[in-house]
Every structure is written in C-alpha cells, then in structure tokens.
Design a protein around this motif. Structure first.
Motif, PDB file in Angstrom:
ATOM      1  N   PRO A 216       0.823  -1.218   0.000  1.00 31.31           N
ATOM      2  CA  PRO A 216       0.000   0.000   0.000  1.00 31.31           C
ATOM      3  C   PRO A 216       0.856   1.266   0.000  1.00 31.31           C
ATOM      4  O   PRO A 216       1.981   1.266   0.524  1.00 31.31           O
ATOM      5  CB  PRO A 216      -0.812  -0.117   1.296  1.00 31.31           C
ATOM      6  CG  PRO A 216      -0.831  -1.582   1.605  1.00 31.31           C
ATOM      7  CD  PRO A 216       0.478  -2.115   1.132  1.00 31.31           C
ATOM      8  N   ALA A 217       0.312   2.331  -0.566  1.00 31.42           N
ATOM      9  CA  ALA A 217       1.042   3.589  -0.670  1.00 31.42           C
ATOM     10  C   ALA A 217       1.530   4.085   0.686  1.00 31.42           C
ATOM     11  O   ALA A 217       2.635   4.621   0.804  1.00 31.42           O
ATOM     12  CB  ALA A 217       0.159   4.641  -1.338  1.00 31.42           C
ATOM     13  N   ARG A 218       0.708   3.911   1.706  1.00 36.55           N
ATOM     14  CA  ARG A 218       1.112   4.384   3.039  1.00 36.55           C
ATOM     15  C   ARG A 218       2.374   3.674   3.515  1.00 36.55           C
ATOM     16  O   ARG A 218       3.263   4.294   4.112  1.00 36.55           O
ATOM     17  CB  ARG A 218      -0.031   4.174   4.039  1.00 36.55           C
ATOM     18  CG  ARG A 218       0.306   4.635   5.456  1.00 36.55           C
ATOM     19  CD  ARG A 218      -0.908   4.562   6.353  1.00 36.55           C
ATOM     20  NE  ARG A 218      -1.923   5.500   5.930  1.00 36.55           N
ATOM     21  CZ  ARG A 218      -1.929   6.783   6.259  1.00 36.55           C
ATOM     22  NH1 ARG A 218      -0.961   7.284   7.003  1.00 36.55           N
ATOM     23  NH2 ARG A 218      -2.899   7.568   5.866  1.00 36.55           N
ATOM     24  N   ARG A 248       5.056  11.751  -1.047  1.00 37.61           N
ATOM     25  CA  ARG A 248       3.816  12.188  -0.409  1.00 37.61           C
ATOM     26  C   ARG A 248       2.662  11.430  -1.057  1.00 37.61           C
ATOM     27  O   ARG A 248       2.792  10.894  -2.164  1.00 37.61           O
ATOM     28  CB  ARG A 248       3.607  13.689  -0.497  1.00 37.61           C
ATOM     29  CG  ARG A 248       3.597  14.281  -1.889  1.00 37.61           C
ATOM     30  CD  ARG A 248       3.290  15.786  -1.835  1.00 37.61           C
ATOM     31  NE  ARG A 248       3.649  16.449  -3.088  1.00 37.61           N
ATOM     32  CZ  ARG A 248       4.531  17.431  -3.175  1.00 37.61           C
ATOM     33  NH1 ARG A 248       5.154  17.886  -2.111  1.00 37.61           N
ATOM     34  NH2 ARG A 248       4.800  17.983  -4.353  1.00 37.61           N
ATOM     35  N   ALA A 249       1.537  11.408  -0.364  1.00 38.27           N
ATOM     36  CA  ALA A 249       0.362  10.709  -0.874  1.00 38.27           C
ATOM     37  C   ALA A 249      -0.115  11.351  -2.172  1.00 38.27           C
ATOM     38  O   ALA A 249      -0.015  12.569  -2.351  1.00 38.27           O
ATOM     39  CB  ALA A 249      -0.755  10.729   0.164  1.00 38.27           C
ATOM     40  N   ALA A 250      -0.609  10.528  -3.086  1.00 39.81           N
ATOM     41  CA  ALA A 250      -1.064  11.027  -4.383  1.00 39.81           C
ATOM     42  C   ALA A 250      -2.295  10.250  -4.828  1.00 39.81           C
ATOM     43  O   ALA A 250      -2.629   9.198  -4.286  1.00 39.81           O
ATOM     44  CB  ALA A 250       0.042  10.902  -5.416  1.00 39.81           C
ATOM     45  N   GLN A 251      -2.970  10.784  -5.825  1.00 39.47           N
ATOM     46  CA  GLN A 251      -4.146  10.139  -6.401  1.00 39.47           C
ATOM     47  C   GLN A 251      -3.737   9.364  -7.647  1.00 39.47           C
ATOM     48  O   GLN A 251      -2.842   9.768  -8.382  1.00 39.47           O
ATOM     49  CB  GLN A 251      -5.195  11.190  -6.781  1.00 39.47           C
ATOM     50  CG  GLN A 251      -5.701  12.009  -5.607  1.00 39.47           C
ATOM     51  CD  GLN A 251      -6.474  11.169  -4.612  1.00 39.47           C
ATOM     52  OE1 GLN A 251      -7.267  10.309  -4.991  1.00 39.47           O
ATOM     53  NE2 GLN A 251      -6.229  11.409  -3.331  1.00 39.47           N
ATOM     54  N   GLY A 252      -4.403   8.256  -7.886  1.00 45.27           N
ATOM     55  CA  GLY A 252      -4.148   7.502  -9.102  1.00 45.27           C
ATOM     56  C   GLY A 252      -4.142   6.004  -8.870  1.00 45.27           C
ATOM     57  O   GLY A 252      -3.975   5.542  -7.740  1.00 45.27           O
ATOM     58  N   ALA A 273      -1.396   5.496  -4.527  1.00 48.34           N
ATOM     59  CA  ALA A 273      -0.202   5.935  -5.250  1.00 48.34           C
ATOM     60  C   ALA A 273       0.591   6.898  -4.385  1.00 48.34           C
ATOM     61  O   ALA A 273       0.070   7.483  -3.428  1.00 48.34           O
ATOM     62  CB  ALA A 273      -0.599   6.609  -6.559  1.00 48.34           C
ATOM     63  N   VAL A 274       1.870   7.048  -4.733  1.00 54.43           N
ATOM     64  CA  VAL A 274       2.724   8.029  -4.068  1.00 54.43           C
ATOM     65  C   VAL A 274       3.378   8.916  -5.115  1.00 54.43           C
ATOM     66  O   VAL A 274       3.627   8.482  -6.244  1.00 54.43           O
ATOM     67  CB  VAL A 274       3.833   7.370  -3.204  1.00 54.43           C
ATOM     68  CG1 VAL A 274       3.240   6.631  -2.022  1.00 54.43           C
ATOM     69  CG2 VAL A 274       4.715   6.461  -4.044  1.00 54.43           C
ATOM     70  N   GLU A 275       3.636  10.151  -4.729  1.00 55.07           N
ATOM     71  CA  GLU A 275       4.412  11.036  -5.573  1.00 55.07           C
ATOM     72  C   GLU A 275       5.840  11.080  -5.030  1.00 55.07           C
ATOM     73  O   GLU A 275       6.050  11.359  -3.842  1.00 55.07           O
ATOM     74  CB  GLU A 275       3.835  12.448  -5.579  1.00 55.07           C
ATOM     75  CG  GLU A 275       4.647  13.404  -6.450  1.00 55.07           C
ATOM     76  CD  GLU A 275       4.197  14.841  -6.338  1.00 55.07           C
ATOM     77  OE1 GLU A 275       4.956  15.736  -6.766  1.00 55.07           O
ATOM     78  OE2 GLU A 275       3.087  15.090  -5.810  1.00 55.07           O
TER      79      GLU A 275
END
Length: 312
Positions: A216-218, A248-252, A273-275
């Motif tokens: 997971p992104a986290r 950082r947290a991102a959308q996608g 997702a992450v940036e």
C-alpha cells in the motif's frame, strides 16, 4: 554525581552536554574507536569524542568490553553512575554491577516497543503516530531493564527518521537530566517492562530499503521516511538505481510501480499511489523529482523496480 558516560553518535551528544551543564562530574567518556570516513578514508572521531575533547574530558576507546580492560579503567574511575546512550557495545554483568547506582540507558523509543539497534527508524517505518524516549536501568538482556522515565512525542505523518532523531536527542537529554536528579535523591521509579508488548528494531540495511510498490502507498511512504537519510529507500528506473528521499500521498491507480504520467513523478502502488518528491538518479545529484522529469522525461506506463529483461 560522579558519572562515566558511554556514547558514540550525534544522538548521544546532547545527553553528555546536559550532564556537564547540570554540573555533574563526568570522570571519563567511553566511545567507539575512530573510523575511516570520506573519500580519503581518513580516521575520524565519533561525535561524542569531539565534544569530550572540547570539554577536556578523558576519552577511552576500548575495542572490546569483555577482556578486562574496560572493567579495569572503570574501577580506577570509580563512578557512582554509568550513563549509556547509543554506545554500540554490550556491557558485561561485571560492569553493570560496578557503579553504586548502576548503569542507566537512554533509549530512542517508548519501551518495551522497539527494543534494539534502530528504534527511531522502525517507529517511522511502522507508521507509529507516537514515539519517544525511555530511560531505564540496564540489565543483561537487550533493552529489557526496568524503566525509569518515558517521554512521548507525536510523529508527524511526513516526518523523516532524521528529523525525529534530532527531536528525540533533545528530549532524551531532558529525560536524562530528570532521571539523574531522581536517582541522586533516591526517588527514581522502577517499572518492569511487559515483555509481551515488546517488538524488535533490527539494524537497517540496504536490502531492507528496497521499495516494494506492491505494498500500500502508506507503507511505501513510511519506508521512505524511515530510511532517510540512511540507507535511503531505493528502486530502479530503466535498470539503474534511483534513490528516493521523500514522497507524499497522491491520487491515481495502476500496476504497482507504474509511472502514471503528468507533471509529477506519481507512481502506482498496491493500494493508492505516491508522488516521489525528492530523488537521486544513479550518477546524479539529489534533487526535486519534478525538476528531474523536466530534464529526463519518463513515459507514462514506465515501471519502476523493473529490470530491462523483465520488460514486455
């Protein structure tokens, strides 16, 4: 109080400084041997040694603690208390039992959580909302001694282990000051640890720092935070090493490790997702990820962590 201090890295420096500022008699300082650093591999002293020499304190750097040399030195120094902060060596029973008031340790976690070598980093990697320091009486087990004081602090959702490290070093110095005062007054509490609530914080390695984008992104974000600034979370781009210092947290959504396109360096994970915010490409310098993309465009759909022979 007459104290012998044992410590090595930056984390221990505020504790030694605080003991001196509080007026205690530091009879001697034990620290790890000098080690080669830098391009020229020049022998460099540990940070604790640098402060000790600045303050005119005698410094001892035994290679071993069980061959009798350290015990002999301590008997001559005759401390009432030994204070240990990130020393990096295990003390044998005969040393633990030598001082009148025993040996106390400043540990960078809220014990019994995160016993071991890298408690600050693992508290970040695990996504803990709270960290802290614990002072304790040392025992023969690994960070198993009875607790004296615990001081907690929130961990920010984007805070790196380096940033937390600096805050806990200062908090540890304050807790140590209070602890020594309580010991001298005969009022120091002694709370046994709950072994069932313990967990272990092993030493970090470059292998542990490899990013698994199927998670997971986290979890990916927390790994990057926890591995900053060593050994640094990493992946590959086009088969070449890519270090990741901040995310950082991102959308996608997309396949794990897939670059999602656009102006930001956004990568799909197993969930979310992450940036990538700050990176260092192989052979390059540490820089903002958006600036990197301007000079090194990467096509949407490119997979990070993929070796060239894995491409379809």
């Amino acid at each position: 109080m007459r104290i012998v201090f044992m410590g090595t890295p930056d984390f221990a420096v505020p504790c030694l400084a605080r003991l001196l500022d509080d007026g205690h008699e530091v009879a001697g300082v034990f620290t790890q041997p000098d080690k080669p650093r830098g391009r020229g591999y020049k022998l460099m002293p540990p940070p604790v040694k640098e402060l000790a020499l600045e303050r005119g304190l005698p410094v001892y750097q035994p290679a071993k603690m069980r061959d009798g040399e350290a015990l002999s030195i301590l008997r001559e120094l005759s401390p009432e208390l030994v204070v240990v902060v990130a020393y990096g060596k295990i003390l044998p029973k005969e040393i633990l039992e030598l001082p009148k008031y025993g040996c106390v340790n400043v540990h960078g976690s809220l014990l019994p959580r995160w016993r071991g070598a890298a408690p600050i980093q693992w508290s970040v990697i695990a996504g803990d909302a709270e960290g802290g320091v614990t002072t304790m009486y040392m025992a023969e087990g690994l960070d198993t001694g009875d607790m004296i004081l615990r001081r907690a602090t929130p961990i920010g959702p984007d805070e790196t282990s380096d940033e937390l490290y600096e805050r806990l070093a200062a908090l540890g110095a304050q807790a140590l000051s209070e602890t020594v005062t309580l010991i001298a007054a005969g009022r120091a509490p002694r709370e046994p640890q709950d072994d069932a609530a313990s967990c272990y914080a092993p030493m970090l390695s470059k292998e542990l720092a490899e990013i698994d984008f199927s998670k997971p992104a986290r979890e990916v974000h927390n790994l990057v935070r926890g591995m900053n600034s060593w050994p640094v979370a990493h992946t590959t781009l086009g088969g070449k090493l890519l270090k990741v210092y901040r995310t950082r947290a991102a959308q996608g959504k997309g396949a794990p490790g897939e670059l999602l396109g656009g102006k930001s360096f956004t990568v799909a994970c197993g969930e979310g997702a992450v940036e990538l915010v700050e990176i260092q490409a192989e052979g390059g310098r540490r820089m903002n990820a958006v600036d990197y993309l301007r000079g090194h465009p990467v096509a949407a759909g490119t997979r990070l962590g993929e070796s060239p022979n894995e491409r379809e």
